[in-house]
Design a protein around this motif. Structure first.
Motif, PDB file in Angstrom:
ATOM      1  N   ALA A  82       0.699  -1.491  -0.165  1.00  0.00           N
ATOM      2  CA  ALA A  82       0.087   0.243   0.167  1.00  0.00           C
ATOM      3  C   ALA A  82       0.828   1.222   0.132  1.00  0.00           C
ATOM      4  O   ALA A  82       0.534   2.211  -0.414  1.00  0.00           O
ATOM      5  N   ALA A  83       2.050   1.066   0.861  1.00  0.00           N
ATOM      6  CA  ALA A  83       3.047   2.261   0.791  1.00  0.00           C
ATOM      7  C   ALA A  83       3.294   2.641  -0.552  1.00  0.00           C
ATOM      8  O   ALA A  83       3.579   3.682  -0.942  1.00  0.00           O
ATOM      9  N   HIS A  84       3.810   1.737  -1.209  1.00  0.00           N
ATOM     10  CA  HIS A  84       4.435   2.049  -2.724  1.00  0.00           C
ATOM     11  C   HIS A  84       3.416   2.753  -3.792  1.00  0.00           C
ATOM     12  O   HIS A  84       3.785   3.213  -4.562  1.00  0.00           O
ATOM     13  N   HIS A  85       2.119   2.550  -3.383  1.00  0.00           N
ATOM     14  CA  HIS A  85       1.194   3.364  -3.796  1.00  0.00           C
ATOM     15  C   HIS A  85       0.343   4.496  -3.286  1.00  0.00           C
ATOM     16  O   HIS A  85      -0.496   5.303  -3.913  1.00  0.00           O
ATOM     17  N   GLY A  86       1.141   4.941  -2.156  1.00  0.00           N
ATOM     18  CA  GLY A  86       0.550   6.122  -1.620  1.00  0.00           C
ATOM     19  C   GLY A  86      -0.836   6.043  -0.940  1.00  0.00           C
ATOM     20  O   GLY A  86      -1.649   6.987  -0.905  1.00  0.00           O
ATOM     21  N   GLU A  87      -1.022   4.674  -0.528  1.00  0.00           N
ATOM     22  CA  GLU A  87      -2.714   4.775  -0.010  1.00  0.00           C
ATOM     23  C   GLU A  87      -2.654   5.288   1.381  1.00  0.00           C
ATOM     24  O   GLU A  87      -1.923   5.240   2.273  1.00  0.00           O
ATOM     25  N   ARG A  88      -3.981   5.573   1.777  1.00  0.00           N
ATOM     26  CA  ARG A  88      -4.536   6.151   3.012  1.00  0.00           C
ATOM     27  C   ARG A  88      -4.871   4.962   3.749  1.00  0.00           C
ATOM     28  O   ARG A  88      -5.452   4.037   3.284  1.00  0.00           O
ATOM     29  N   LEU A  89      -4.525   4.747   4.913  1.00  0.00           N
ATOM     30  CA  LEU A  89      -4.809   3.492   5.641  1.00  0.00           C
ATOM     31  C   LEU A  89      -4.940   3.876   7.349  1.00  0.00           C
ATOM     32  O   LEU A  89      -4.595   4.949   7.897  1.00  0.00           O
ATOM     33  N   THR A  90      -5.893   3.192   7.824  1.00  0.00           N
ATOM     34  CA  THR A  90      -6.106   3.266   9.432  1.00  0.00           C
ATOM     35  C   THR A  90      -5.468   2.034  10.083  1.00  0.00           C
ATOM     36  O   THR A  90      -5.552   0.559   9.792  1.00  0.00           O
ATOM     37  N   ALA A  91      -4.367   2.297  11.083  1.00  0.00           N
ATOM     38  CA  ALA A  91      -3.752   1.415  11.637  1.00  0.00           C
ATOM     39  C   ALA A  91      -3.809   1.335  13.309  1.00  0.00           C
ATOM     40  O   ALA A  91      -3.826   2.596  13.732  1.00  0.00           O
ATOM     41  N   ARG A  92      -3.715   0.249  13.831  1.00  0.00           N
ATOM     42  CA  ARG A  92      -3.687   0.046  15.282  1.00  0.00           C
ATOM     43  C   ARG A  92      -2.232  -0.120  15.607  1.00  0.00           C
ATOM     44  O   ARG A  92      -1.576  -1.236  15.120  1.00  0.00           O
ATOM     45  N   VAL A  93      -1.447   0.737  16.338  1.00  0.00           N
ATOM     46  CA  VAL A  93       0.072   0.386  16.721  1.00  0.00           C
ATOM     47  C   VAL A  93       0.261   0.519  18.006  1.00  0.00           C
ATOM     48  O   VAL A  93      -0.323   1.389  18.675  1.00  0.00           O
ATOM     49  N   THR A  94       1.430   0.060  18.364  1.00  0.00           N
ATOM     50  CA  THR A  94       2.055   0.107  19.761  1.00  0.00           C
ATOM     51  C   THR A  94       2.996   1.005  19.815  1.00  0.00           C
ATOM     52  O   THR A  94       4.064   0.547  18.868  1.00  0.00           O
ATOM     53  N   LEU A  95       3.276   1.931  20.423  1.00  0.00           N
ATOM     54  CA  LEU A  95       4.601   2.788  20.417  1.00  0.00           C
ATOM     55  C   LEU A  95       5.729   2.059  20.985  1.00  0.00           C
ATOM     56  O   LEU A  95       5.556   1.676  22.081  1.00  0.00           O
ATOM     57  N   THR A  96       6.756   2.122  20.278  1.00  0.00           N
ATOM     58  CA  THR A  96       7.961   1.603  20.767  1.00  0.00           C
ATOM     59  C   THR A  96       8.969   2.371  21.302  1.00  0.00           C
ATOM     60  O   THR A  96      10.280   2.240  21.760  1.00  0.00           O
ATOM     61  N   SER A  97       8.620   3.886  20.884  1.00  0.00           N
ATOM     62  CA  SER A  97       9.460   5.126  21.651  1.00  0.00           C
ATOM     63  C   SER A  97       8.507   6.205  21.798  1.00  0.00           C
ATOM     64  O   SER A  97       7.393   6.367  21.113  1.00  0.00           O
ATOM     65  N   ALA A  98       9.029   7.165  22.744  1.00  0.00           N
ATOM     66  CA  ALA A  98       7.809   8.399  22.764  1.00  0.00           C
ATOM     67  C   ALA A  98       8.252   9.204  21.526  1.00  0.00           C
ATOM     68  O   ALA A  98       9.411   9.067  20.595  1.00  0.00           O
TER      69      ALA A  98
END
Length: 783
Positions: free
Chosen positions: A87-103
């Motif tokens: 998706a990144a190669h096509h510049g897509e918009r996306l919604t993601a659930r992520v966990t921070l590994t750094s502040a």
């Protein structure tokens, strides 16, 4: 002959590093081929490994290098074929659930226009789930977020959030699956783990106590020494530390860990604790420090290097230090392969190797020659660290520092006590604010000393010199270092080297600026090469004094230009308008030079820039004064007439009109009339032409870095003999416009560009102004 070191694991560490680099830089397919090749060669070596040492060593190298390459192939394949990468190669918009590994880490570096680099922050996260083009994806992977700093500043590592943004491919040489541009606040923010919250509260307690008890410089330094947090460090102090070669003190490194764990070991030894309890106590201190600073890759790297340093310098196990260092490198690269391309990792490994290989031997040699115990170590440790890291620093920065070793020698004795007192303040802050304040108060003299050393070292003329950058420069300096270390084994050569060093320090460095031809005598104006921005200097006719018009996009380049010119006093610093590429260097000037006043125009936009200008000026007790059309300021060799902006027009303008609200100055100098135009564009240029003012000038600072928004009518009204364009090399704005350059050239003007000439000085000549450029740092060219 035995070297006294166990080198058996060193080739394996090098091979694992090389295999990891292959996977990162050449891709997963090449890594897979390398892994297969290594594993196919193993059976060929196996029979000889039973009774030949070289075969056993080769077998270990092949096995671990094969494992590293195979791991990189698997990880690289996963990242390359991840749905989010596609998706990144096509510049897509996306919604993601992520966990921070750094502040969130505010970005540093030059700012341009109305935007500041620090308005955006970088956050490293681990992907949990994503929705890509309506499809639900549940697959892990590392994702980098670029987020608005103000909306994310309170988050800490360990929190899970939902974000929406535009995906982009990551930089090469990373296993990150995508970079995500986020412009909004996070949603569905989960609470962090308890230990992460506790560590964040401890860090905040240190920052709060330091701010209440210490000067601004010391308050910014203490969290930097303890946990690598430099957010509160004044920019001019940060720049001094970088110039003096002391930046490593403000990053979590093996030295921090060695200091903390060594202190714990010393205390346990004094109370009679046995070896087992001492090791457990030091291990607990190590784990506690990692938790406090945050278990990020740089901290884990520091923990490994700190353990090695502690082993070599505290426990005295010198022979086993190199195998432990090699094993640490192997383990870290297998666990965190992206460290292979990290400059910090390379510097940390090199410095640790210097500490365990060179420092003990050099300290012993100094003691044998009568240098007291303690003093010998204080000399040997920074010298060894600097010698082995200098080639890497030269490759990265293109400079070699002559002041780093003496600066580190002077700073070294106070680093450990300041760090320990800072850790104590951090630990007790939740229990007793008074006791935490007392520890900070005790650390204050050490911190002020560090700031003073950095300031004085950064001010040494010729304290560093330019070197060939990149790999070639690093390898060249490394070869010279190796040859030098070998040659210095002989007593006669050591005497010659000492004489040569004295010649360099006492003769070559002081006369360096004189033989370079810069600064040229009698200069009236200098256009400093500050990159994509403006930084102009006008001589007042008084020794060591000049007016500054704009300060460029970063802290250092404008200040460095003034240093080269021998300027010490700035009676007036004019900010033509408040865009970052004209004002971001102000803090560097306020912290280094005597500034009489800062002048700004009637339009006080962007508001963030005006707030920062006022804040920084007040911090140095410098008044901020208004400047508008009709005013005049004069000195023995300079008269400034303000031609624009008209305050009545400025009241109708907004932040979008900041360029056209630029202060326009006509400077009368011994070299002739100089017109300084800020970033005025078509409307403001038209108003100046229509005003009937005499705009004729011998020298024109071309508006807005030579952008296309310059009218030939305005240029014809000025009719300059010399046109200066202050512009950054390879900028992305297309400056200067070929059309503007062509119009000026056709009109007979000599067009000079800072991206091609470097600093450009204007001075009187027999037939009008002449110029001298500093394009070559060792040679001024008169034209």
């Amino acid at each position: 002959m035995s070297t006294g070191f166990d080198l058996r694991l060193a080739p394996t560490a090098v091979a694992v590093w090389a295999a990891t680099l292959i996977g990162l830089l050449a891709g997963w397919l090449v890594a897979a081929v390398a892994a297969v090749f290594a594993l196919l060669v193993v059976p060929l070596v196996w029979p000889a490994s039973r009774n030949r040492a070289w075969a056993r060593a080769t077998l270990v190298v092949l096995l671990l290098a094969g494992v590293a390459a195979a791991g990189m192939a698997v990880r690289g394949h996963h990242a390359e074929h991840h749905p989010v990468r596609q998706a990144a190669h096509h510049g897509e918009r996306l919604t993601a659930r992520v966990t921070l590994t750094s502040a969130p880490i505010p970005l540093r570096g030059p700012s341009f226009g109305a935007q500041r680099a620090q308005d955006r922050a970088l956050v490293r996260t681990e992907l949990e789930t994503a929705v890509v083009v309506g499809r639900h994806v549940r697959a892990g992977g590392s994702v980098v977020l670029l987020v608005p700093t103000d909306r994310w500043r309170d988050l800490i590592a360990g929190q899970s959030v939902t974000v929406r943004g535009k995906a982009a491919p990551p930089r090469s040489g990373e296993l990150t699956i995508a970079a995500l541009q986020v412009f909004g606040a996070p949603t569905d923010v989960a609470a962090p783990p308890g230990w992460q919250r506790t560590a964040a509260d401890l860090r905040e307690g240190l920052r709060r106590t330091a701010a209440a008890e210490l000067s601004p410089a010391a308050a910014g330094l203490l969290p930097g020494l303890v946990i690598g947090d430099t957010r509160a460090l004044p920019p001019e102090v940060a720049q001094d530390f970088e110039t003096a070669g002391l930046t490593h003190l403000m990053a979590v490194s093996g030295a921090n860990l060695a200091i903390v764990c060594g202190t714990v070991l010393l205390v346990l030894h004094l109370i009679g604790a046995g070896p087992v309890l001492s090791v457990l106590g030091a291990g607990a201190a190590l784990v506690g420090f990692v938790v406090l600073a945050g278990p990020e890759p740089s901290v884990l790297r520091a923990a490994a290097m700190g353990a090695v340093t502690l082993l070599a310098l505290v426990l005295g196990r010198r022979r086993s230090a190199l195998p432990v260092l090699s094993a640490s490198v192997i383990g870290l690269l297998l666990l965190l392969p992206e460290l292979a391309t990290s400059a910090g990792f390379a510097l940390s490994v090199a410095a640790t190797a210097g500490l365990v290989v060179l420092a003990p031997a050099w300290a012993a040699a100094l003691r044998d020659r009568g240098v007291p115990v303690g003093v010998a170590e204080a000399i040997a440790v920074p010298l060894a660290a600097h010698v082995v890291t200098a080639p890497l620093v030269a490759a990265l920065s293109g400079t070699v520092s002559l002041v780093a070793v003496p600066a580190n020698l002077l700073a070294g004795p106070v680093v450990a006590p300041a760090t320990v007192l800072g850790v104590l303040a951090t630990v007790v802050a939740p229990l007793s604010g008074w006791l935490a304040g007392a520890f900070c108060w005790l650390a204050a003299p050490e911190l002020e000393w560090l700031a003073l050393v950095a300031d004085r070292a950064a001010a040494v003329p010729g304290g560093s010199f330019e070197w060939l950058p990149g790999t070639a420069g690093g390898l060249l300096l490394a070869a010279l270092v190796v040859v030098g270390l070998f040659v210095l084994r002989g007593k006669r050569f050591r005497v010659l080297a000492a004489v040569a060093l004295l010649v360099v320090v006492l003769v070559l460095v002081p006369v360096r600026s004189a033989v370079s031809g810069w600064p040229v005598p009698g200069w009236s104006m200098v256009a400093c090469d500050v990159g994509q921005g403006d930084g102009l200097v006008l001589a007042t006719g008084r020794p060591e004094e000049a007016v500054v018009v704009d300060t460029g996009p970063d802290l250092e380049r404008s200040a460095a230009c003034l240093d080269r010119l021998g300027v010490r006093r700035i009676p007036l610093a004019v900010l033509t308008h408040l865009h970052a590429d004209h004002v971001s260097g102000l803090t560097g000037l306020l912290g280094r030079f005597s500034v009489g006043a800062v002048a700004v125009g009637p339009l006080r936009e962007p508001a963030w820039a005006m707030r920062e200008v006022v804040r920084d000026a007040r911090a140095h007790r410098v008044p901020v004064v208004p400047m508008q059309a009709g005013q005049r300021a004069s000195w023995p060799g300079l008269v400034l007439d303000v031609l624009a902006p008209d305050p009545a027009l400025a009241r109708t303008q907004t932040a979008e009109d900041a360029n056209d609200a630029s202060i326009v100055l006509l400077a009368t100098t011994p070299a002739g009339r100089v017109l300084l135009t800020g970033d005025i564009e078509l409307p403001a240029q038209g108003e100046l032409v229509a005003s009937g003012l005499d705009l004729r000038a011998d020298v024109l600072k071309v508006p807005h870095h030579g952008s296309r928004y310059t009218t030939p009518r305005f240029l014809n009204a000025v009719r300059p003999g010399t046109a200066l364009i202050s512009v950054g090399d390879g900028n992305s704005y297309g400056h200067p416009s070929p059309f503007v350059v062509d119009v000026l050239t056709r009109a007979g003007a000599k067009v000079l560009r800072t991206d091609q000439e470097g600093d450009i000085a204007i001075m009187p000549g027999p037939n009008g102004p002449r110029h001298v450029s500093r394009g070559d740092p060792l040679r001024a060219v008169d034209r």
